[in-house]
Design an enzyme around this catalytic site. Structure first.
Site, PDB file in Angstrom:
ATOM      1  CE  LYS A  89      53.039  32.896  34.324  1.00 45.29           C
ATOM      2  NZ  LYS A  89      53.756  34.167  34.134  1.00 45.29           N
ATOM      3  CD  GLU A 133      41.226  38.498  42.452  1.00 44.96           C
ATOM      4  OE1 GLU A 133      40.525  39.233  41.722  1.00 44.96           O
ATOM      5  OE2 GLU A 133      42.385  38.744  42.783  1.00 44.96           O
ATOM      6  CB  CYS A 180      40.227  42.830  39.885  1.00 44.14           C
ATOM      7  SG  CYS A 180      41.021  42.290  41.377  1.00 44.14           S
ATOM      8  CD  GLU A 231      38.681  43.782  34.798  1.00 42.89           C
ATOM      9  OE1 GLU A 231      38.868  43.701  36.003  1.00 42.89           O
ATOM     10  OE2 GLU A 231      39.138  42.955  33.992  1.00 42.89           O
TER      11      GLU A 231
END
Ligand code: ADP
Length: 482
Positions: free
Chosen positions: A178, A253, A287, A385
């Site tokens: 997906k 992750e 990331c 982040e």
């Protein structure tokens, strides 16, 4: 879309080896100019269950096929991706925004994962273990986990799929992907090439539609034995919770907040060059991007001067389809607003802007490459982040202080530091609470290396022999009566 092979641009899902359109569709826009790139089917729970059934039906023959044969099929997929790399890169830039050169590098990296795991397919070794009882033997077998789901993000539309799918298929698992609804065309092009390469029907499926509905159907099904997810920590947590009823294996992750430490004995020019590359790759939307810079007080002035000069002189913002641009758009308006919020918060708390700081007006979601100075730990930018082109810089005096600052985060994905002292290289690496540490380099990703994090950055590793283990179960056979 200007492609050498227009058939690579698929606006249908790929389930059980067939292309499926939907009654409802979702538009996909180009973040560089807000134009519609195309439409994808909005499929839901029913079609997801159909994909699971296809993957389940395909599993017995795919998992029993010789590893040699699976390897050959994966190699054909690898070759098809390489042969069509320019079209794949073009599709990616149109839907994701990253500059063509970066898109091409990503396509080649996706291909490299597939080639590497095609090789590994042939090297799934078991074990024999000496037994403590007479007349018995212990044999350890490795078997594929079963049907796997891969839920992938928009920032690496091809590489994340390859990194999950290649080891899964190599191990003998079947997969339902997906992709992010923001970047589905790269995934569908990979499906087209998998089909051409002879991946049997049902072995590799791609479904698009509302994330929650598809996600729920995948996590609820007891036929899906593993979920591998890359994306935000909040969704990762939710998926882990949803996988608990059926006790699935899970790889996550998730987010990162990579510190980039420059010690007093570092080669400053190398650190500056790597800092620019790491911070501004994909406009800061990875990331493992350096997310905060922690610079020794004696190197601070030189680092800041050279870094700001490089940011101002080497970064060119604009459409990724134009050759000289190396800074594409942000993915959506929320991303831009997050940057504005982090900058405003930092300024209110005493930070200074050395360069940049604003959204670029006009079409597309562009933001100035930004450097913030005098950043302190109570500012949002050192907690959340960033996922954008802002480089916050702080100073330290002692090694212990640098380590404490670096570890002061809920995340633990990648960390980088620069030093020529071999003792320090070991000491600091061992002290950093991160899954990956770059010492005098900020390029960590490789199909041969274990990628992954600790703390809120996730569970499991991707790439390398460890990435293969994520798709293998251990079966122990005890033979008696010998
Ligand atoms: P990002 O911040 O990278 O957009 P997300 O975690 O929102 O990260 O998205 C990563 C992937 O997870 C995408 O494919 C997205 O569609 C999917 N996703 C988002 N919410 C859910 C959910 N509730 N269940 C399953 N998948 C989800």
């Amino acid at each position: 879309m200007k492609l050498c092979d227009p058939a690579l641009f698929r606006q249908e899902c790929y389930i059980g080896g067939k292309w499926l359109s939907g009654q409802k569709t979702i538009p996909v826009t180009n973040p560089a100019d807000d134009t519609v790139v195309g439409f994808i089917p909005s499929l839901g729970g029913g079609e997801t269950r159909q994909a699971i059934k296809s993957a389940k039906d395909a599993f017995p023959s795919w998992s029993r096929m010789t590893a040699q044969k699976r390897s050959q099929i994966l190699k054909r997929w690898f070759a098809a991706i390489c042969d069509n790399k320019n079209d794949l890169a073009y599709i990616m830039t149109c839907e994701q925004g990253k500059p063509l050169a970066e898109a091409l590098a990503e396509v080649l990296s996706a291909a490299a994962y597939i080639e590497w795991f095609a090789e590994e397919a042939k090297r799934v070794y078991g074990d024999t273990i000496p037994m403590s009882q007479e007349g018995k033997r212990i044999v350890v077998l490795k078997e594929p986990v079963g049907v796997c789901a891969a839920i992938t993000p928009w920032n690496f539309p091809s590489a994340m799929i390859a990194r999950k799918t290649a080891p899964a298929l190599a191990a003998g698992c079947t997969v339902i992907v997906k992709p992010s609804e923001l970047t589905p065309f790269s995934a569908l092009a990979l499906a087209e090439l998998a089909d051409r390469a002879g991946v049997p029907p049902g072995v590799f499926n791609v479904i698009t539609g509302p994330a929650e509905e598809i996600g729920s159907a995948l996590t609820e099904s007891s036929d899906v034995r593993k979920v591998s997810f890359s994306g935000s920590t909040s969704v990762g947590r939710l998926l882990m919770r949803n996988c608990s009823d059926t006790l699935k294996r899970i790889s996550l992750e998730l987010g990162g907040h990579a510190p980039f430490i420059v010690f007093e004995d570092a080669v400053i020019d190398v650190a500056v060059a790597d800092a620019v590359e790491s911070k501004f790759r994909n406009s800061g939307q990875t990331c493992v991007c350096a997310n905060r810079f922690i610079i020794h007080e004696s190197a601070y002035a030189e680092f800041v001067e050279k870094f700001v000069k490089a940011v101002e002189g080497q970064l060119f913002v604009g459409s990724g389809l134009i050759a000289d641009n190396n800074q594409g758009p942000l993915i959506d308006i929320d991303a831009i607003e997050k940057l504005e919020d982090q900058i405003q918060d930092a300024i209110q708390k005493g930070a200074r802007i050395a360069t940049g700081g604003k959204r670029i007006p006009g079409k597309g979601l562009f933001f100035e490459p930004t450097v913030l100075l005098d950043v302190t730990s109570e500012m949002k930018i050192l907690r959340e982040e960033t996922f954008g082109p802002i480089a916050p810089i702080s100073q330290f005096i002692t090694e212990t202080e640098a380590i404490t600052m670096a570890n002061d985060s809920e995340y633990g994905l990648a960390a980088y530091f620069y030093s020529r002292d071999v003792g320090r290289a070991w000491r600091v690496t061992e002290a950093l609470e991160y899954g990956m540490v770059g010492v005098n380099t900020a390029r960590l990703s490789s199909e041969a290396a274990p990628f992954g994090g600790v703390k809120m950055s996730g569970i499991g590793r991707e790439g390398s022999k460890y990435g293969m283990d994520e798709y293998l179960e251990i079966k122990y056979m005890c033979i008696g009566g010998i």
